[in-house]
Design a protein around this motif. Structure first.
Motif, short mmCIF file in Angstrom:
data_model
loop_
_atom_site.label_atom_id
_atom_site.label_comp_id
_atom_site.label_asym_id
_atom_site.label_seq_id
_atom_site.Cartn_x
_atom_site.Cartn_y
_atom_site.Cartn_z
N ALA A 118 -18.65 16.59 -15.45
CA ALA A 118 -17.87 17.79 -15.79
C ALA A 118 -17.58 18.62 -14.54
O ALA A 118 -16.50 19.20 -14.41
N ALA A 119 -18.54 18.69 -13.62
CA ALA A 119 -18.33 19.45 -12.39
C ALA A 119 -17.19 18.85 -11.56
O ALA A 119 -16.33 19.58 -11.06
N VAL A 120 -17.18 17.53 -11.43
CA VAL A 120 -16.11 16.88 -10.66
C VAL A 120 -14.77 17.07 -11.37
O VAL A 120 -13.77 17.40 -10.73
N ARG A 121 -14.76 16.91 -12.68
CA ARG A 121 -13.52 17.10 -13.44
C ARG A 121 -12.98 18.52 -13.24
O ARG A 121 -11.79 18.73 -12.98
N THR A 122 -13.86 19.52 -13.35
CA THR A 122 -13.45 20.91 -13.18
C THR A 122 -12.90 21.14 -11.77
O THR A 122 -11.87 21.80 -11.60
N ALA A 123 -13.58 20.59 -10.77
CA ALA A 123 -13.11 20.73 -9.39
C ALA A 123 -11.74 20.09 -9.21
O ALA A 123 -10.85 20.68 -8.57
N LEU A 124 -11.54 18.92 -9.78
CA LEU A 124 -10.25 18.24 -9.67
C LEU A 124 -9.14 19.03 -10.35
O LEU A 124 -7.98 18.96 -9.94
N GLU A 125 -9.50 19.79 -11.38
CA GLU A 125 -8.52 20.62 -12.09
C GLU A 125 -8.28 21.96 -11.39
O GLU A 125 -7.53 22.79 -11.87
N GLY A 126 -8.98 22.17 -10.26
CA GLY A 126 -8.78 23.40 -9.50
C GLY A 126 -9.75 24.51 -9.85
O GLY A 126 -9.63 25.62 -9.33
N GLY A 127 -10.73 24.22 -10.70
CA GLY A 127 -11.70 25.23 -11.10
C GLY A 127 -12.96 25.18 -10.27
O GLY A 127 -13.07 24.42 -9.30
#
Length: 149
Positions: A118-127
């Protein structure tokens, strides 16, 4: 009707302990392509330059160049790099330093099994993403926003 052309996000993983690197790979592989696993900060900088990953997952305490210094070097040339730290470093000062240097995520290793993807996904989404224990250390109850101090 043919092979899917969907490409999965490419990730470089930097972790100096082999057993932990293996565990982190297992957590990430279902969702991401691990294009390279490196064991120190110098190798991380080189791998990032060579592979141009979508995201970087890295430890802080690594040989040669630590993760914070490697992240600063990477972000100096690639300010859009999506860096998520995964570490045992659980001091408020280190968490703040990691976020101040430009990291998009901070996950304590104790939270990685449940929260790293989830952390990587959020980072990839700009969060921005802080794992549950990192938020607790900072005295936060909600996920962070870019302006949280």
């Amino acid at each position: 009707i043919g092979a899917s052309t969907v490409t999965r996000p490419r990730v470089v993983l930097a972790e100096d302990h082999l057993a932990m690197a293996t565990e982190l790979r297992e957590v990430l592989i279902p969702d991401y392509d691990i294009v390279e696993t490196v064991h120190d900060g110098v190798a991380l900088i080189e791998a990032t330059r060579r592979t141009l990953p979508h995201a970087i997952v890295c430890d802080i305490g690594m040989p040669r160049v630590n993760g914070l210094a490697a992240a600063a070097s990477i972000l100096a040339t690639r300010p859009d790099a999506r860096i998520v730290f995964v570490t045992v470093q659980d001091s408020r000062a280190v968490i703040k330093k990691a976020l101040d240097c430009g990291a998009r995520g901070y996950v304590l290793k104790s939270d990685a099994g449940n929260e790293l993807v989830a952390a990587v996904r959020t980072a990839l989404e700009g969060g921005f993403y802080l794992s549950a224990n990192a938020r607790r250390i900072l005295g936060m109850t909600a996920p962070p926003t870019p302006r949280d101090e």
